[in-house]
Design an enzyme around this catalytic site. Sequence first.
Site, PDB file in Angstrom:
ATOM      1  CG  ASP A  80      -2.258   0.716   1.014  1.00 38.94           C
ATOM      2  OD1 ASP A  80      -2.536   1.132  -0.380  1.00 38.94           O
ATOM      3  OD2 ASP A  80      -2.643   1.165   2.167  1.00 38.94           O
ATOM      4  CB  CYS A  85     -18.564  -3.361 -14.571  1.00 36.37           C
ATOM      5  SG  CYS A  85     -17.787  -3.307 -13.070  1.00 36.37           S
ATOM      6  CB  CYS A 135     -23.863  -3.295 -13.149  1.00 39.06           C
ATOM      7  SG  CYS A 135     -24.068  -3.099 -11.500  1.00 39.06           S
ATOM      8  CB  CYS A 180     -20.701   1.370  -7.627  1.00 36.37           C
ATOM      9  SG  CYS A 180     -20.152   1.344  -9.302  1.00 36.37           S
ATOM     10  CB  CYS A 239     -21.573   7.368  -5.201  1.00 32.84           C
ATOM     11  SG  CYS A 239     -20.461   8.393  -4.483  1.00 32.84           S
ATOM     12  CB  CYS A 270     -14.375  10.085  -2.425  1.00 32.50           C
ATOM     13  SG  CYS A 270     -14.700   8.460  -1.755  1.00 32.50           S
ATOM     14  CB  CYS A 272     -17.527   5.957   2.422  1.00 28.43           C
ATOM     15  SG  CYS A 272     -19.138   5.645   1.239  1.00 28.43           S
ATOM     16  CB  CYS A 288     -20.271  -4.624  -5.698  1.00 23.90           C
ATOM     17  SG  CYS A 288     -19.699  -5.183  -7.227  1.00 23.90           S
TER      18      CYS A 288
END
Length: 314
Positions: free
Chosen positions: A135, A190, A193, A196, A200, A219, A246, A253
């Site tokens: 990360d 995906c 679809c 998401c 949001c 965000c 969040c 999903c």
Amino acid sequence: MLLDAQTLLDAAFAEGFELAGLTPAIPHSDHARHLDWVSRGLAADMTYLTDHRAQVRKDPRDIFPQAITMLCVGKLYNTNGPKDHTESTEHGGWISRYAWGTRDYHDVLREGLERVVARLKVQLGQPFEYRICVDTAPLLERSYARQAGLGWIGKNTCLINEPQGSWFFLAELLLPFPTTSFNSPPPDRCGTCTRCIDACPTAAIVEGPSGWELDSAKCISYWTIEAKTEASAELKQAFGNHIFGCDICQDVCPWNRRAPLSEEPAFQPANACPPLEALDEQSFRDRFRKTPVARTKASGYNRNVLVALENRRK
Ligand code: SF4
Ligand code: SF4
């Protein structure tokens, strides 16, 4: 020395990673897209993405010059806690699923990859140099993970694995050996679809020049974890009871419907819905020390709690 690909993957699975794949340690074609995203201001004020460190992301060999092979791994963090933020306790705030555990995931993943290395050293009968990235290292983790076959990058910008979903921490092991074969990216599932995007609360998933992308400045995760300043009053109203991160665009999903549960003790839920109350420095440390929530410090946490309390009053 040519390493057998299956031996590498088996070492990762044996040490507790649910996903593993191999890809060459070379520059990724997504780098130009990443720089374009940054240049259009969509990384907001995340300086580790916008300053000189963004340049290093281009080539894994800038991190470890001997790198030839990249072992990409995923560790599941989905646990049997509340299903989503609508199941928060009555007076609780919502903490993102990845931060519910009792330890910082960086340490857990690094230790796992150190065990992979120890296993490989025994199998190869010799020491070798390597580099672990979890990360914080300047790498386009999701792009390499996709390249290594771990999943596709969904419209919510998360890496999604069929059939295991998107609740994964990602990490990489850079190795100085070639391998017998590499994995390849899976198809994008995906389809049509848009769950998401529709779910949001701040319309942070936006259509960019080459696909869906995140506008960090909208965000909730950015504002409740990374931002040093306050969001606008209008935006804050959409934060609800979110006080650290969040998960909405992952909760909705369909590929997460049957996501398996992690057995990792460090990720079991301890902090899903804490009471909405400000904490002094010592209380914050006692509760969140060694967890990802420590990143906000008490000051950021209390700022978020105040926003959530204000939203609850409305
Ligand atoms: S994390 Fe929340 S605010 Fe950010 S894009 Fe996903 S649903 Fe939107
Ligand atoms: S909710 Fe739908 S569009 Fe969004 S990432 Fe999942 S499958 Fe893709």
